[in-house]
Scaffold this active site. Sequence first.
Site, PDB file in Angstrom:
ATOM      1  N   GLY A   8      -7.110  -8.748   6.469  1.00  0.00           N
ATOM      2  CA  GLY A   8      -5.851  -8.038   6.296  1.00  0.00           C
ATOM      3  C   GLY A   8      -5.179  -7.750   7.626  1.00  0.00           C
ATOM      4  O   GLY A   8      -5.821  -7.258   8.561  1.00  0.00           O
ATOM      5  N   GLY A  11      -1.230  -2.424   9.020  1.00  0.00           N
ATOM      6  CA  GLY A  11      -1.408  -1.423  10.056  1.00  0.00           C
ATOM      7  C   GLY A  11      -2.862  -1.182  10.413  1.00  0.00           C
ATOM      8  O   GLY A  11      -3.219  -1.109  11.600  1.00  0.00           O
ATOM      9  N   ASP A 208      -7.947  -7.486  -3.863  1.00  0.00           N
ATOM     10  CA  ASP A 208      -8.943  -8.534  -3.639  1.00  0.00           C
ATOM     11  C   ASP A 208     -10.120  -8.055  -2.785  1.00  0.00           C
ATOM     12  O   ASP A 208     -11.280  -8.340  -3.086  1.00  0.00           O
ATOM     13  CB  ASP A 208      -8.284  -9.744  -2.964  1.00  0.00           C
ATOM     14  CG  ASP A 208      -7.054 -10.223  -3.698  1.00  0.00           C
ATOM     15  OD1 ASP A 208      -7.114 -10.340  -4.937  1.00  0.00           O
ATOM     16  OD2 ASP A 208      -6.026 -10.479  -3.053  1.00  0.00           O
ATOM     17  N   HIS A 229       4.538   7.620  -6.641  1.00  0.00           N
ATOM     18  CA  HIS A 229       5.631   8.104  -5.808  1.00  0.00           C
ATOM     19  C   HIS A 229       6.742   8.592  -6.720  1.00  0.00           C
ATOM     20  O   HIS A 229       7.131   7.906  -7.669  1.00  0.00           O
ATOM     21  CB  HIS A 229       6.147   7.005  -4.882  1.00  0.00           C
ATOM     22  CG  HIS A 229       6.908   7.549  -3.715  1.00  0.00           C
ATOM     23  ND1 HIS A 229       8.169   8.086  -3.837  1.00  0.00           N
ATOM     24  CD2 HIS A 229       6.576   7.668  -2.414  1.00  0.00           C
ATOM     25  CE1 HIS A 229       8.575   8.501  -2.661  1.00  0.00           C
ATOM     26  NE2 HIS A 229       7.624   8.269  -1.772  1.00  0.00           N
ATOM     27  N   ARG A 266       3.469  15.353  -3.813  1.00  0.00           N
ATOM     28  CA  ARG A 266       3.946  14.258  -4.647  1.00  0.00           C
ATOM     29  C   ARG A 266       3.470  14.337  -6.087  1.00  0.00           C
ATOM     30  O   ARG A 266       4.193  13.943  -7.000  1.00  0.00           O
ATOM     31  CB  ARG A 266       3.518  12.911  -4.029  1.00  0.00           C
ATOM     32  CG  ARG A 266       4.301  12.575  -2.784  1.00  0.00           C
ATOM     33  CD  ARG A 266       3.843  11.274  -2.166  1.00  0.00           C
ATOM     34  NE  ARG A 266       4.657  10.952  -0.996  1.00  0.00           N
ATOM     35  CZ  ARG A 266       4.428   9.917  -0.197  1.00  0.00           C
ATOM     36  NH1 ARG A 266       3.414   9.118  -0.427  1.00  0.00           N
ATOM     37  NH2 ARG A 266       5.203   9.705   0.845  1.00  0.00           N
ATOM     38  N   ARG A 361      -2.782  12.304  -1.859  1.00  0.00           N
ATOM     39  CA  ARG A 361      -2.512  12.094  -0.443  1.00  0.00           C
ATOM     40  C   ARG A 361      -1.275  12.859   0.016  1.00  0.00           C
ATOM     41  O   ARG A 361      -0.250  12.857  -0.670  1.00  0.00           O
ATOM     42  CB  ARG A 361      -2.316  10.604  -0.152  1.00  0.00           C
ATOM     43  CG  ARG A 361      -1.922  10.332   1.296  1.00  0.00           C
ATOM     44  CD  ARG A 361      -1.824   8.853   1.577  1.00  0.00           C
ATOM     45  NE  ARG A 361      -0.764   8.183   0.824  1.00  0.00           N
ATOM     46  CZ  ARG A 361       0.520   8.187   1.175  1.00  0.00           C
ATOM     47  NH1 ARG A 361       0.929   8.849   2.246  1.00  0.00           N
ATOM     48  NH2 ARG A 361       1.402   7.529   0.449  1.00  0.00           N
ATOM     49  N   SER A 366      -0.810   8.416   5.375  1.00  0.00           N
ATOM     50  CA  SER A 366      -1.322   7.052   5.184  1.00  0.00           C
ATOM     51  C   SER A 366      -1.134   6.211   6.440  1.00  0.00           C
ATOM     52  O   SER A 366      -2.063   5.518   6.881  1.00  0.00           O
ATOM     53  CB  SER A 366      -0.643   6.384   3.984  1.00  0.00           C
ATOM     54  OG  SER A 366       0.758   6.314   4.159  1.00  0.00           O
TER      55      SER A 366
END
Length: 537
Positions: A8, A11, A208, A229, A266, A361, A366
């Site tokens: 991956g 970030g 995955d 969200h 949230r 969260r 994140s």
Amino acid sequence: MIDVLIIGGGGAGLSAALAAAENGAKVTVLGKTYPTRSQTSMAQGGINAALGNVGEDSVEAHIADTLKSAHTLGDEVMIRKLCEKAPDAINWLDSIGTPFSRLEDGKVAQRKLGGASGKRACYAQDYTGLKILHTLYDAALKADITFLNEYFLLNFIVEENRVLGVTAIEMKSGEVKAIGAKSVIIASGGYCGLYRGFTTNSTAITGDGVAAAIRAGCVLSDMEFIQFHPTALKNSGILIGESARGEGGYLVNSKGERFVDELKPRDVVAKAIWEQIESGEEVFIDIRHLGEAFIEESLPQEHKLAKLYEGIDPVTDLIPIKPVAHYTMGGIDVDHNHQTKVEGLFAAGECANAYVHGANRLGGNSLLETIVFGREAGENAAKFARENSEVKVASSEQFEKDRNFVAAIPQFTNQIDFYEKRDFMGKIFYRNAGIIRNEMGLKGVLAAIRQMQKELPFMGIADKSKEYNTNLLEFIEFGNMVELAEVVLVGAIGRNESRGAHQREDFPNEDNEKFGGVHSLSWKEQGVLCNEFRGMK
């Protein structure tokens, strides 16, 4: 021989790559897309750090806000580490060229996001994730880190509980490859693809890495906790970031009434919007009062997205929205060094559960996690590689098994269209395993998922070619999604309470006596899913 192989290029993956390289490791990043297309680019609102550039703030307040949002499921050791290292993370990002928005005195600008006690989120207009991602990628290219783009992860090669590398499909040739490495970091993103058609995530986010991890002997934890969200565009599900509310946008219903504090956490805001929609109301974000000049300066992406995908101009019109799946708090269980149960196999970012997000969260954490814990995982993987000898994997049992599996897929009968099943799964997950859940709905979805598992051999592919066979890759993605769907549902059925993003209408209250500080753990034994609830490790 690769010292550190990273799955991956978002970030977390790029942060890990840079840290591992800084520690002398030979690093390769493998991804099924190019790094600039990773999900990190969709993060808009900001990255948290208690800098105190706009009003008073402290690391202790950041820790307290994060613990509160986690609803007893946060590990204070990891949360403290995350929050204490946040200012250094911003300084590091600044030093490598991240173009943060600035105050008049030149300091990094900060805004308030939901659940925060102050203006803590550092931002770059409403393109924060995109700007960070591009800066990281530029830095990785300068560091001569190797990239294997358009490689599709199949499985991890594990022998005697030690990771030896991975198997993957090289998309341009269609060949299955075995890639050896002394250590591996999973930074493959979450699993919101289960809610296909009802998620802010790209279609590439299909879990995955998480699915391969449980097959490799890793434990998954808290998989039932999916954050919705509150504000995605009504028709497309594309994100309208928290920046719109953080800068003063209102949430209103069809009557023009404000019905919730826009900067509540949230889970609270998403539930309030869902209840409005279920009662027959439409819901909108109103940023008209902010003025065209401010919108163009601070919210240019939201402005463009609303015009492009909804055909409205938020300078003069209300933005129609709905809550959709956005982020997965659960994932691959890791220890304080970010290592999984398998030796040499680390995980960071959204795919991992380092116990900092818990049941809900905190907005802005994140991106912070991808930087702080991505870099820690990179450092620890590099150290593991230095201390362990290289291994050979070219003729591993896993490689032969995966090569035979990929070769067999074109022979499946193709009696059932898996694309229809994939879309159906998205709909029933959103409706019955979404913001509000109950036992009957969850068990109904689980029955449908287990039927899909039985039907997989009858869901073949029409395209029999080898090169860039997206039909084949999407079939494998669907298999991973079906595998993870069962894990999510078993955890959600077993958690007979409401906590954070997991809201049960048949158990509407938090049950701290039974579930306070208790995590759901899932693993496989001889291919059979096992699950239990256990207190903090």
